[in-house]
Design a protein around this motif. Sequence first.
Motif, PDB file in Angstrom:
ATOM      1  N   LEU A   4      69.620 -99.394  52.267  1.00  0.00           N
ATOM      2  CA  LEU A   4      68.828 -99.517  53.362  1.00  0.00           C
ATOM      3  C   LEU A   4      69.589-100.779  54.358  1.00  0.00           C
ATOM      4  O   LEU A   4      69.990-101.764  53.632  1.00  0.00           O
ATOM      5  CB  LEU A   4      67.465-100.077  53.132  1.00  0.00           C
ATOM      6  CG  LEU A   4      66.592-100.520  54.264  1.00  0.00           C
ATOM      7  CD1 LEU A   4      66.304 -99.244  55.218  1.00  0.00           C
ATOM      8  CD2 LEU A   4      65.025-101.099  53.785  1.00  0.00           C
ATOM      9  N   LYS A   5      70.187-100.351  55.245  1.00  0.00           N
ATOM     10  CA  LYS A   5      71.116-101.196  56.061  1.00  0.00           C
ATOM     11  C   LYS A   5      70.473-101.744  57.410  1.00  0.00           C
ATOM     12  O   LYS A   5      70.984-102.764  57.962  1.00  0.00           O
ATOM     13  CB  LYS A   5      72.197-100.356  56.720  1.00  0.00           C
ATOM     14  CG  LYS A   5      73.059 -99.605  55.466  1.00  0.00           C
ATOM     15  CD  LYS A   5      73.600-100.392  54.535  1.00  0.00           C
ATOM     16  CE  LYS A   5      74.538 -99.558  53.454  1.00  0.00           C
ATOM     17  NZ  LYS A   5      75.005-100.422  52.434  1.00  0.00           N
ATOM     18  N   ALA A   6      69.355-100.992  58.100  1.00  0.00           N
ATOM     19  CA  ALA A   6      68.855-101.651  59.132  1.00  0.00           C
ATOM     20  C   ALA A   6      67.438-101.060  59.294  1.00  0.00           C
ATOM     21  O   ALA A   6      66.885-100.365  58.554  1.00  0.00           O
ATOM     22  CB  ALA A   6      69.558-101.131  60.372  1.00  0.00           C
ATOM     23  N   VAL A   7      66.832-102.218  59.871  1.00  0.00           N
ATOM     24  CA  VAL A   7      65.189-101.686  60.076  1.00  0.00           C
ATOM     25  C   VAL A   7      64.791-101.975  61.630  1.00  0.00           C
ATOM     26  O   VAL A   7      65.257-103.002  62.283  1.00  0.00           O
ATOM     27  CB  VAL A   7      64.251-102.762  59.240  1.00  0.00           C
ATOM     28  CG1 VAL A   7      62.834-102.940  59.427  1.00  0.00           C
ATOM     29  CG2 VAL A   7      64.529-102.418  57.851  1.00  0.00           C
ATOM     30  N   VAL A   8      63.894-101.310  62.183  1.00  0.00           N
ATOM     31  CA  VAL A   8      63.210-101.540  63.318  1.00  0.00           C
ATOM     32  C   VAL A   8      61.916-101.501  63.087  1.00  0.00           C
ATOM     33  O   VAL A   8      61.123-100.549  62.583  1.00  0.00           O
ATOM     34  CB  VAL A   8      63.413-100.311  64.498  1.00  0.00           C
ATOM     35  CG1 VAL A   8      62.591-100.643  65.884  1.00  0.00           C
ATOM     36  CG2 VAL A   8      64.781-100.444  64.732  1.00  0.00           C
ATOM     37  N   SER A   9      61.244-102.762  63.294  1.00  0.00           N
ATOM     38  CA  SER A   9      59.794-103.060  63.040  1.00  0.00           C
ATOM     39  C   SER A   9      58.931-103.107  64.255  1.00  0.00           C
ATOM     40  O   SER A   9      59.241-104.307  64.963  1.00  0.00           O
ATOM     41  CB  SER A   9      59.593-103.954  61.912  1.00  0.00           C
ATOM     42  OG  SER A   9      58.428-104.513  61.648  1.00  0.00           O
ATOM     43  N   VAL A  10      57.912-102.269  64.476  1.00  0.00           N
ATOM     44  CA  VAL A  10      57.224-102.695  65.758  1.00  0.00           C
ATOM     45  C   VAL A  10      55.681-102.832  65.501  1.00  0.00           C
ATOM     46  O   VAL A  10      55.188-102.286  64.438  1.00  0.00           O
ATOM     47  CB  VAL A  10      57.338-101.178  66.611  1.00  0.00           C
ATOM     48  CG1 VAL A  10      56.462-101.357  68.027  1.00  0.00           C
ATOM     49  CG2 VAL A  10      58.966-100.962  66.625  1.00  0.00           C
ATOM     50  N   CYS A  11      55.168-103.856  66.257  1.00  0.00           N
ATOM     51  CA  CYS A  11      53.985-104.199  65.989  1.00  0.00           C
ATOM     52  C   CYS A  11      53.536-104.364  64.421  1.00  0.00           C
ATOM     53  O   CYS A  11      52.506-103.832  64.035  1.00  0.00           O
ATOM     54  CB  CYS A  11      53.077-103.292  66.749  1.00  0.00           C
ATOM     55  SG  CYS A  11      53.126-103.245  68.639  1.00  0.00           S
ATOM     56  N   ALA A  12      54.405-105.529  63.989  1.00  0.00           N
ATOM     57  CA  ALA A  12      53.878-105.584  62.567  1.00  0.00           C
ATOM     58  C   ALA A  12      53.999-106.968  62.212  1.00  0.00           C
ATOM     59  O   ALA A  12      54.608-107.514  62.815  1.00  0.00           O
ATOM     60  CB  ALA A  12      54.836-104.629  61.613  1.00  0.00           C
ATOM     61  N   GLY A  13      53.388-107.353  61.100  1.00  0.00           N
ATOM     62  CA  GLY A  13      53.383-108.817  60.639  1.00  0.00           C
ATOM     63  C   GLY A  13      54.091-109.154  59.510  1.00  0.00           C
ATOM     64  O   GLY A  13      54.748-108.347  58.591  1.00  0.00           O
ATOM     65  N   ASP A  14      54.397-110.334  59.250  1.00  0.00           N
ATOM     66  CA  ASP A  14      55.054-111.042  58.132  1.00  0.00           C
ATOM     67  C   ASP A  14      54.294-111.749  57.262  1.00  0.00           C
ATOM     68  O   ASP A  14      54.894-112.071  56.230  1.00  0.00           O
ATOM     69  CB  ASP A  14      56.172-112.030  58.422  1.00  0.00           C
ATOM     70  CG  ASP A  14      55.580-113.196  59.454  1.00  0.00           C
ATOM     71  OD1 ASP A  14      54.559-112.989  59.793  1.00  0.00           O
ATOM     72  OD2 ASP A  14      56.410-113.957  59.640  1.00  0.00           O
ATOM     73  N   ASP A  15      52.963-111.812  57.550  1.00  0.00           N
ATOM     74  CA  ASP A  15      52.103-112.490  56.451  1.00  0.00           C
ATOM     75  C   ASP A  15      50.818-111.489  56.689  1.00  0.00           C
ATOM     76  O   ASP A  15      50.024-111.460  57.457  1.00  0.00           O
ATOM     77  CB  ASP A  15      51.692-113.858  57.168  1.00  0.00           C
ATOM     78  CG  ASP A  15      50.862-114.625  56.342  1.00  0.00           C
ATOM     79  OD1 ASP A  15      50.359-114.049  55.244  1.00  0.00           O
ATOM     80  OD2 ASP A  15      50.748-115.946  56.437  1.00  0.00           O
ATOM     81  N   ARG A  16      50.602-111.113  55.460  1.00  0.00           N
ATOM     82  CA  ARG A  16      49.414-110.062  55.084  1.00  0.00           C
ATOM     83  C   ARG A  16      48.094-110.748  55.339  1.00  0.00           C
ATOM     84  O   ARG A  16      46.986-110.128  55.971  1.00  0.00           O
ATOM     85  CB  ARG A  16      49.589-109.552  53.767  1.00  0.00           C
ATOM     86  CG  ARG A  16      50.660-108.389  53.744  1.00  0.00           C
ATOM     87  CD  ARG A  16      50.692-107.672  52.244  1.00  0.00           C
ATOM     88  NE  ARG A  16      49.213-107.002  52.328  1.00  0.00           N
ATOM     89  CZ  ARG A  16      48.442-106.926  51.272  1.00  0.00           C
ATOM     90  NH1 ARG A  16      48.777-107.708  50.102  1.00  0.00           N
ATOM     91  NH2 ARG A  16      47.511-106.368  51.122  1.00  0.00           N
ATOM     92  N   TYR A  17      48.082-112.074  54.887  1.00  0.00           N
ATOM     93  CA  TYR A  17      46.778-112.943  55.276  1.00  0.00           C
ATOM     94  C   TYR A  17      46.448-113.118  56.560  1.00  0.00           C
ATOM     95  O   TYR A  17      45.346-112.789  57.161  1.00  0.00           O
ATOM     96  CB  TYR A  17      46.744-113.965  54.195  1.00  0.00           C
ATOM     97  CG  TYR A  17      45.609-114.926  54.507  1.00  0.00           C
ATOM     98  CD1 TYR A  17      44.414-114.562  53.639  1.00  0.00           C
ATOM     99  CD2 TYR A  17      45.447-115.966  55.222  1.00  0.00           C
ATOM    100  CE1 TYR A  17      43.229-115.073  53.708  1.00  0.00           C
ATOM    101  CE2 TYR A  17      44.381-116.865  54.971  1.00  0.00           C
ATOM    102  CZ  TYR A  17      43.222-116.420  54.637  1.00  0.00           C
ATOM    103  OH  TYR A  17      42.061-117.280  54.657  1.00  0.00           O
TER     104      TYR A  17
END
Length: 676
Positions: free
Chosen positions: A139-152
């Motif tokens: 896995l070399k790269a990611v495109v993350s759209v409308c997402a959070g880094d903290d589940r809580y």
Amino acid sequence: MQHPSSYPCRTVREDVRIPLADGVELYARIWRPVTTEAVPALLEYLPHRLADRTAARDAQRHPWYAGHGYASVRVDIRGHGNSGGLPGDEYCAQELADGVAVIEWLADQQWCDGSVGMFGIAWGGFNSLQIAALAPPALKAVVSVCAGDDRYDNDVHYFGGSLLAVDMHARSAAMLACAARPPDPKYVGDHWRRMWLERLEALAPFIEPWLGHQTRDDYWRRGSVCEDYGAIKAAVLAVGGWADPYRDAVLRLIEHLDAPVRGLIGPWSHQYPDGALPPGPAIGFLQETLRWWDHWLKGDDTGVMREPALRGWINESVPPATDYGIRPGRWVGEESWPSPDVRDIHYGLDTALRGAGTASADRFVHVRSPQHTGVDAGRFIPLGGAADLPPDQREEDGRSVCFETAPLPERVEILGRAAVELRLRTPARRGQVIARLCDVAPDGSSTLVTRGVLNLSARHGRDRAVEWTPGATEDVAFGLVGIGHAFPAGHRVRLSLSSAYWPWIWPQPEDEGFELDPGHSALTLPVRHLAADAGSAPVSFGPPEQAAPLELRHTEPLTCRPPRVVLRDVATDEWRLEVDPGQGGATIHPDGLVYDEHAVEAYRILSGDPLSAATRSDWTIRLERQDIGWDVTVQTRSEITCDATHFTARSHLTALEGGTVIFTRVWEQRIPREAA
């Protein structure tokens, strides 16, 4: 719109099953360029059923990527759609481990050159980041759209330590209905019914663990990439919209990731930025991501890392409305984040801002809002609907205590997170504070800019609940959700404080409100220098491109409900909010599937009674294939009520085949109110 004939590559599509170590097979659809050379792979990995629920969206982007030289792969996670296995909890360890195995499988295929990228919106954006934190080598790269880094505290569960009544309930209800749908016999064969019954037996509503963990404990730390940003090695393009609740994650990822990262925040709601849904303008997002993939997966110098660290949209001031086709504004670039172009400006609540409300002899102002404060909050996750955004806030302001500036002598632009510092006392052991920042025009109209929440029991940290000592005075501080906004000269900046915000925030059992000392309280705004753009290259994007749309046929629903209705019983002072999530009408797919969803959410409360709060969500999903006589229906009802010490969560599921009930189950659980 770009059509397949104009792609650099011809494409082919195939459906495959990806084997896992325990014998479960995941259903996948692969679009590939017709070439003898190995190419990188792109993965989107979701529970939302590629054969029906996301088929139209998948058709917009996966063929486009294939036409531009990538194997673009869409996979249903375990226990969903046409994949094998049983469903689990949201972002469970099994889901993430399966995702790593899928990446390894893709990298090993003869048509793949060993490099993989991962992308997605919402669930797919979350698990892209979470799987990146497991650092699979391919896995070399990611495109993350409308997402959070903290589940809580950056998802649909809790906000500022307070229980999110509106979307915790709605998401759980929707996922119960959606997870209960059967595999499709067209794609899995005659054993679809056995798979369905096994899936139904394994189902459990998400609401039970979500309500059962009311502080940020190990349940929420698992999968929260903010626990260890350094674990992510893949390059991350983080994307959000100012009308979407997850946008703060973009700012935090830019600030904290050690891996290469760039951020993009537009005016958008919860959608891909190339969509035609409001608020716009849409951009050529697929082209922008292609630059990202070409740089990190093919080694081409596309200039993506010479772009500003943050490309953000500054909203211009507009009259309040629940829908903006195009949100006026402009793009700006920040070379680093936090930015030296932005500095914190403090406004004392008793000096720079004029106060409303009546102070007591010791200067404290009592804030005790009616329980229906918040009915004009708008949708927690706007999806581009006509009633998604907050209307004029004057009625909400009237239910709050407000502080505001004099008319501004010049334009003020903010970019980032505003914050409040408040000196409070309260006679109750529990409570919460809601802060709204509004743009007040000369005609008195009030447009919501951003907001924030603090559960007073979370004032010392989200990981524990500390009750307030009744009558004690303490200083608290919390941030509002990030925003880019311009207040014009002549407008006023208004801070509105309330003790209730239903149905976004579940009310605390005690309806005492709180008292505020304005002399020891302040609002902090992240003010961007008006000359910050001088000498900078303009930020711009091309027009949207997408693949040719899927040829769907839609039938009109028999009845049409307004998308959002507020009802008041004057005799009892009960307030009821009814929401149509917009699922009405059947869709006929090119392969003959008839897919039909109907849903309604209802939230009710008595203005003077926090214990009257109640939610209910009803879903009906029907799938039909007339050529083989296949006709199945899923019906669910989910409810939450409360008393002073417990929540009661009830869920009811019925599955029918050909109109005959083949499965039914009721779940009911009483959950102690530990913090919420």
